[in-house]
Design an enzyme around this catalytic site. Structure first.
Site, mmCIF file in Angstrom:
data_model
loop_
_atom_site.group_PDB
_atom_site.id
_atom_site.type_symbol
_atom_site.label_atom_id
_atom_site.label_comp_id
_atom_site.label_asym_id
_atom_site.label_seq_id
_atom_site.Cartn_x
_atom_site.Cartn_y
_atom_site.Cartn_z
ATOM 1 N NE ARG A 13 -1.126 2.386 3.002
ATOM 2 C CZ ARG A 13 -0.535 3.454 3.529
ATOM 3 N NH1 ARG A 13 -0.376 4.565 2.845
ATOM 4 N NH2 ARG A 13 -0.031 3.408 4.749
ATOM 5 C CG ASP A 14 3.281 4.302 2.997
ATOM 6 O OD1 ASP A 14 3.624 5.100 2.122
ATOM 7 O OD2 ASP A 14 3.194 4.609 4.196
ATOM 8 C CG HIS A 205 3.377 4.376 9.274
ATOM 9 N ND1 HIS A 205 2.876 3.344 8.493
ATOM 10 C CD2 HIS A 205 3.656 5.380 8.397
ATOM 11 C CE1 HIS A 205 2.850 3.718 7.221
ATOM 12 N NE2 HIS A 205 3.327 4.949 7.136
ATOM 13 C CG HIS A 207 7.352 7.458 5.741
ATOM 14 N ND1 HIS A 207 7.217 7.083 4.436
ATOM 15 C CD2 HIS A 207 6.142 7.242 6.319
ATOM 16 C CE1 HIS A 207 5.971 6.666 4.216
ATOM 17 N NE2 HIS A 207 5.291 6.753 5.354
ATOM 18 C CB CYS A 238 2.149 10.171 1.452
ATOM 19 S SG CYS A 238 0.497 10.866 1.325
ATOM 20 C CG ASN A 247 6.604 3.063 4.830
ATOM 21 O OD1 ASN A 247 6.050 3.027 3.742
ATOM 22 N ND2 ASN A 247 6.043 3.598 5.886
HETATM 23 P P1 HMG Z 1 -13.076 14.276 -2.396
HETATM 24 O O1 HMG Z 1 -12.664 14.648 -3.779
HETATM 25 O O2 HMG Z 1 -13.349 15.360 -1.428
HETATM 26 O O3 HMG Z 1 -14.323 13.253 -2.359
HETATM 27 O O4 HMG Z 1 -11.951 13.323 -1.816
HETATM 28 P P2 HMG Z 1 -15.689 13.232 -3.103
HETATM 29 O O5 HMG Z 1 -16.617 12.545 -2.167
HETATM 30 O O6 HMG Z 1 -16.035 14.609 -3.618
HETATM 31 O O7 HMG Z 1 -15.414 12.267 -4.330
HETATM 32 C C1 HMG Z 1 -14.620 12.613 -5.453
HETATM 33 C C2 HMG Z 1 -14.637 11.439 -6.431
HETATM 34 O O8 HMG Z 1 -14.004 10.319 -5.840
HETATM 35 C C3 HMG Z 1 -16.055 10.973 -6.774
HETATM 36 O O9 HMG Z 1 -15.976 10.391 -8.055
HETATM 37 C C4 HMG Z 1 -16.313 9.887 -5.776
HETATM 38 O O10 HMG Z 1 -17.273 8.953 -6.215
HETATM 39 C C5 HMG Z 1 -14.946 9.230 -5.674
HETATM 40 P P3 HMG Z 1 -16.552 11.166 -9.349
HETATM 41 O O11 HMG Z 1 -18.002 11.384 -9.048
HETATM 42 O O12 HMG Z 1 -15.788 12.460 -9.419
HETATM 43 O O13 HMG Z 1 -16.271 10.216 -10.447
HETATM 44 N N1 HMG Z 1 -14.698 8.621 -4.377
HETATM 45 C C6 HMG Z 1 -14.308 7.347 -4.228
HETATM 46 N N2 HMG Z 1 -14.083 6.372 -5.123
HETATM 47 C C7 HMG Z 1 -13.669 5.187 -4.632
HETATM 48 N N3 HMG Z 1 -13.466 4.958 -3.314
HETATM 49 C C8 HMG Z 1 -13.686 5.920 -2.404
HETATM 50 C C9 HMG Z 1 -14.124 7.172 -2.858
HETATM 51 N N4 HMG Z 1 -14.409 8.334 -2.231
HETATM 52 C C10 HMG Z 1 -14.775 9.193 -3.167
HETATM 53 N N5 HMG Z 1 -13.444 5.684 -1.113
HETATM 54 C C11 HMG Z 1 -11.224 11.527 -0.395
HETATM 55 C C12 HMG Z 1 -11.986 12.840 -0.484
HETATM 56 C C13 HMG Z 1 -10.996 11.242 1.078
HETATM 57 C C14 HMG Z 1 -12.082 10.448 -1.035
HETATM 58 C C15 HMG Z 1 -9.894 11.686 -1.160
HETATM 59 O O14 HMG Z 1 -9.241 12.810 -0.673
HETATM 60 C C16 HMG Z 1 -8.999 10.492 -1.019
HETATM 61 O O15 HMG Z 1 -9.292 9.416 -1.517
HETATM 62 N N6 HMG Z 1 -7.847 10.667 -0.325
HETATM 63 C C17 HMG Z 1 -6.930 9.579 -0.070
HETATM 64 C C18 HMG Z 1 -5.524 10.066 -0.261
HETATM 65 C C19 HMG Z 1 -4.582 8.924 0.031
HETATM 66 O O16 HMG Z 1 -4.890 7.765 -0.181
HETATM 67 N N7 HMG Z 1 -3.374 9.274 0.524
HETATM 68 C C20 HMG Z 1 -2.375 8.299 0.828
HETATM 69 C C21 HMG Z 1 -2.708 7.439 1.992
HETATM 70 S S1 HMG Z 1 -2.478 8.237 3.570
HETATM 71 C C22 HMG Z 1 -0.781 7.990 3.892
HETATM 72 O O17 HMG Z 1 -0.050 7.589 3.016
HETATM 73 C C23 HMG Z 1 -0.268 8.223 5.277
HETATM 74 C C24 HMG Z 1 -0.016 6.899 6.031
HETATM 75 O O18 HMG Z 1 0.925 6.077 5.333
HETATM 76 C C25 HMG Z 1 0.528 7.196 7.434
HETATM 77 C C26 HMG Z 1 1.727 8.136 7.422
HETATM 78 O O19 HMG Z 1 2.745 7.852 6.748
HETATM 79 O O20 HMG Z 1 1.611 9.153 8.116
HETATM 80 C C27 HMG Z 1 -1.310 6.108 6.211
HETATM 81 MG MG MG Z 2 3.072 6.252 5.389
#
Ligand code: HMG
Ligand code: MG
Length: 297
Positions: A13-14, A205, A207, A238, A247
């Site tokens: 994933r990450d 977690h 990095h 990310c 990581n």
């Molecule tokens: P948004 O644009 O505000 O959401 O995003 P929305 O509800 O307006 O939806 C926009 C579009 O996305 C729509 O599609 C939705 O249907 C679709 P359209 O109508 O335009 O075709 N949609 C989805 N599709 C599939 N699955 C879903 C989903 N939700 C909406 N779940 C949202 C808000 C939270 C969805 C967006 O910002 C997002 O997905 N963010 C995730 C970003 C991400 O994955 N970042 C990396 C992971 S976090 C990380 O790496 C940190 C971590 O490792 C820990 C650390 O290191 O600190 C965990």
């Molecule tokens: Mg991370």
């Protein structure tokens, strides 16, 4: 203190969410199966996030459906909202991983909402995941530094971690998203967070941006943390944390743990082979953390 460590492999994933080469579904499945084969039992296999935001994770449902996890394994996946929870609950995901941040700017950039709005979304995801008998992990990102805001006050981390814990998260994963943390900061953070959350419910977690990953893991271990995230070959990053690198490498963490007398149940030689294989498959140069064979004793 237990000698068992819960090693959570976040590479699929990450490690792959920021990968410019967009690995195929088949490569992801092979990677995860090989990681299971090397003895890892807790694998974050994908993310049910918006494909508009992270296209690399768009095939997570297909990847997870194809997996044949050994008995006793745990598959984790990121879930940002109810739209993501639906496919997660229809899958063999055992642990739903929700995520927010201790930094307002990172929360906006990563999830398009404030921390408060994110926590409201998360609350309903947690309730439904628990009702469906899933474990829930709650990530707090930017626990020391933020790529946009700089240093983050410990009090902000404690507030968010406490909210996640109170709403029912089984585990709180402290995310050093951009690898800014150093051991003294991890120590201070753990001291503050464990004021209200038992150390046995905390994961680290790390990095590795400044090469502090393994030092921070050791600090957490010495503090009593027994749930450690890592990524094979040190892949990771990310898309919404500019400048962050991978990581801490699983190979390095396993090597450390073995030396500390802590059991991992993994095969370090096989992990190094997997690290070399996935780097080759992604067209990446072998990093310094890849390809090390077990040192002769
Ligand atoms: P948004 O644009 O505000 O959401 O995003 P929305 O509800 O307006 O939806 C926009 C579009 O996305 C729509 O599609 C939705 O249907 C679709 P359209 O109508 O335009 O075709 N949609 C989805 N599709 C599939 N699955 C879903 C989903 N939700 C909406 N779940 C949202 C808000 C939270 C969805 C967006 O910002 C997002 O997905 N963010 C995730 C970003 C991400 O994955 N970042 C990396 C992971 S976090 C990380 O790496 C940190 C971590 O490792 C820990 C650390 O290191 O600190 C965990
Ligand atoms: Mg991370």
């Amino acid at each position: 203190m237990t000698d068992q460590v819960r090693l959570v492999e976040v590479g699929p994933r990450d490690g792959l969410q920021n990968e410019p080469s967009h690995p195929t579904t088949e490569i992801k499945i092979e990677l995860i199966q090989r990681l299971f084969g090397a003895g890892l039992r807790h694998i974050e296999a994908g993310a049910f996030v918006s494909p508009r935001w992270v296209p690399q994770m768009a095939d997570s449902a297909a990847v997870i459906a194809a997996l044949k996890p050994p008995a006793g394994s745990e598959i984790l996946a990121l879930v940002p909202n109810e739209a993501g929870l639906k496919p997660a609950l229809a899958s063999q995901v055992g642990t739903v991983a929700v995520f927010t941040a201790a930094s307002e700017t990172f929360s906006q950039r990563n999830t398009n909402c404030s921390i408060a709005e994110g926590l409201t979304r998360i609350r309903s995801v947690v309730e439904q995941a628990k009702a469906a008998n899933r474990q829930v992990r709650g990530y707090v990102s930017c626990v020391v530094g933020c790529p946009y805001e700089g240093r983050i006050p410990v009090s902000s981390v404690v507030r968010v971690a406490e909210e996640l814990f109170a709403m029912g998260c089984d585990e709180i994963a402290l995310g050093d998203t951009n690898g800014a943390a150093r051991p003294a900061e991890i120590q201070a953070l753990l001291s503050a967070v464990t004021g209200s959350i038992p150390v046995g419910r905390i994961a680290i977690h790390a990095h590795d941006t400044y090469g502090m990953g393994i030092a921070n893991v050791l600090t957490a271990l010495e503090y009593g943390v027994r749930s450690i995230d890592s990524s094979v070959a040190g892949l990771g990053g990310c898309p919404y944390a500019p400048g962050a690198t991978g990581n801490v490498a699983t190979e390095d963490v396993v090597y450390l743990l073995e030396g500390q007398g802590l059991a991992t149940g993994t095969d370090l030689d096989e992990l190094t082979r997997i690290g070399a294989w996935i780097c080759n498959a992604l067209g990446r140069p072998l990093g310094s953390r890849v390809g090390k064979a077990r040192l002769a004793t």
